[in-house]
Scaffold this active site. Structure first.
Site, PDB file in Angstrom:
ATOM      1  N   ALA A  83       0.844  -1.194   0.000  1.00  0.00           N
ATOM      2  CA  ALA A  83       0.000   0.000   0.000  1.00  0.00           C
ATOM      3  C   ALA A  83       0.882   1.247   0.000  1.00  0.00           C
ATOM      4  CB  ALA A  83      -0.908   0.000   1.228  1.00  0.00           C
ATOM      5  N   LYS A  84       0.228   2.374  -0.107  1.00  0.00           N
ATOM      6  CA  LYS A  84       0.938   3.651  -0.173  1.00  0.00           C
ATOM      7  C   LYS A  84       1.914   3.835   0.981  1.00  0.00           C
ATOM      8  CE  LYS A  84      -0.771   6.949  -3.224  1.00  0.00           C
ATOM      9  NZ  LYS A  84      -1.954   6.335  -3.862  1.00  0.00           N
ATOM     10  N   ARG A  85       1.490   3.433   2.183  1.00  0.00           N
ATOM     11  CA  ARG A  85       2.342   3.698   3.341  1.00  0.00           C
ATOM     12  C   ARG A  85       3.677   2.951   3.270  1.00  0.00           C
ATOM     13  NH1 ARG A  85       2.354  -0.177   6.728  1.00  0.00           N
ATOM     14  NH2 ARG A  85       1.029  -1.951   6.228  1.00  0.00           N
TER      15      ARG A  85
END
Ligand code: GLU
Ligand code: ZN
Length: 316
Positions: free
Chosen positions: A247-249
């Site tokens: 994911a983005k994180r």
């Protein structure tokens, strides 16, 4: 045999997409089939300008190619969903004429209230078919269009996923009458993907496991449209180094979650391919050319095992 990769141009090609594309491409090339590239630009507000070109370029950089697509044409075009609305309308008309489509004027809040909590599936509440009865429809509201799911055993779909094995789903119980055209006028993903896979003669769909729970709906809809649904094979999800879905994180501690970022970080196509191939049970994760991966696939077949975890070496 005809396979496809069907990216949505909502951003750059991420590793999960590259993994699915590689698996789909290998299956087709190993069997001497035709590989189709279809751009799923169904939802204009979510389309990112330039993303289509970058996705195609990243696939090409990895060494994948296609026989039909928006850039090369082909006999089953056009290859962008934004140019295929006539086909979606024709399918809706066909369903309507068979009595399998109805307008629904319920708001989200109303559906949440009508649907009893115990039935609420992962994809939100099961729509209980309230607007099947015209008396329940509210005048003056723009309707969504829903598919009337048959009662009883006809709603139960069983298939053998090429990677996941046997799957059985009662579509009526799991999702109920699902939306084919949204209130905002957009065609639903489920409608477009089924119409296109049928119209393009796709015989095998290889894609990410996040879409496994759509397959039963798509098989049922394909049958209701009088077609033969394709075979399905869902590759495992790509996970970050911490075992969580990529994911983005993750961007703060991995070299990249997209092919373009990994390339910018200095990784070569063969390094990425070698690692992706290992996730399909091919090779040991050392760099491989696309030809070498294909050779392995021809000899051994694809055997994805468990989730694909990003290697330590791709940490920042
Ligand atoms: N366009 C979808 C996506 O990018 C894939 C659809 C499919 O493979 O069925 O997630
Ligand atoms: Zn309704």
């Amino acid at each position: 045999m005809r396979g496809r990769f069907a990216p949505s141009p909502t951003g750059d090609l991420h590793l999960g997409g590259a993994f699915a594309a590689l698996a789909a491409w290998l299956r087709v090339r190993a069997l001497g089939g035709v590989f189709v590239l279809r751009v799923e630009d169904l939802d204009p507000p979510r389309v990112v300008p330039g993303a289509e070109g970058r996705i195609l370029a990243d696939l090409g950089w990895l060494g994948l190619d296609w026989d039909e697509g928006p850039d090369v044409g082909g006999a089953f075009g056009p290859y962008r969903q934004s140019e295929r609305h006539d086909l979606y309308d024709a399918a809706l008309l066909r369903l309507e004429e068979a009595g399998n489509l109805y307008p629904c004027t319920c708001s989200r809040t109303e559906i949440a209230r009508i649907a009893s909590a115990p039935h609420a599936g992962e994809g939100g509440p099961v729509y209980p078919g309230w607007c099947r009865d015209p008396a329940n429809r509210k005048a003056g509201r723009v309707p969504a269009l829903r598919l009337r799911i048959p009662e009883g055993p006809e709603a139960v779909v069983s298939f053998v996923d090429g990677f996941e094995g046997p799957v059985t789903e009662d579509v009526a119980a799991a999702v109920g009458d699902f939306v084919l055209k949204r209130v905002d006028g957009l065609y639903a993903y489920q409608l477009a993907v089924v119409v296109d896979d049928l119209a393009m003669g796709i015989t095998e769909v290889v894609r990410g496991a996040d879409l496994l729970d759509s397959a039963a709906r798509q098989i049922l809809l394909a049958r209701m449209l009088g077609g033969t649904p394709p075979a399905f094979a869902h590759v495992p999800l790509v996970l970050g180094p911490d075992g969580e879905r990529l994911a983005k994180r993750h961007q703060s501690f991995v070299k990249g979650t997209t092919v373009a970022e990994l390339r910018a970080a200095g990784l070569g196509a063969q390094e990425i391919l070698g690692v992706l191939a290992k996730g399909l049970g091919l090779g040991e994760g050392t760099p491989l050319t696309v030809g070498q991966v294909l050779e392995l696939a021809r000899r051994e077949g694809l055997r994805p095992r468990g989730p694909w975890v990003m290697p330590e070496g791709w940490l920042r």
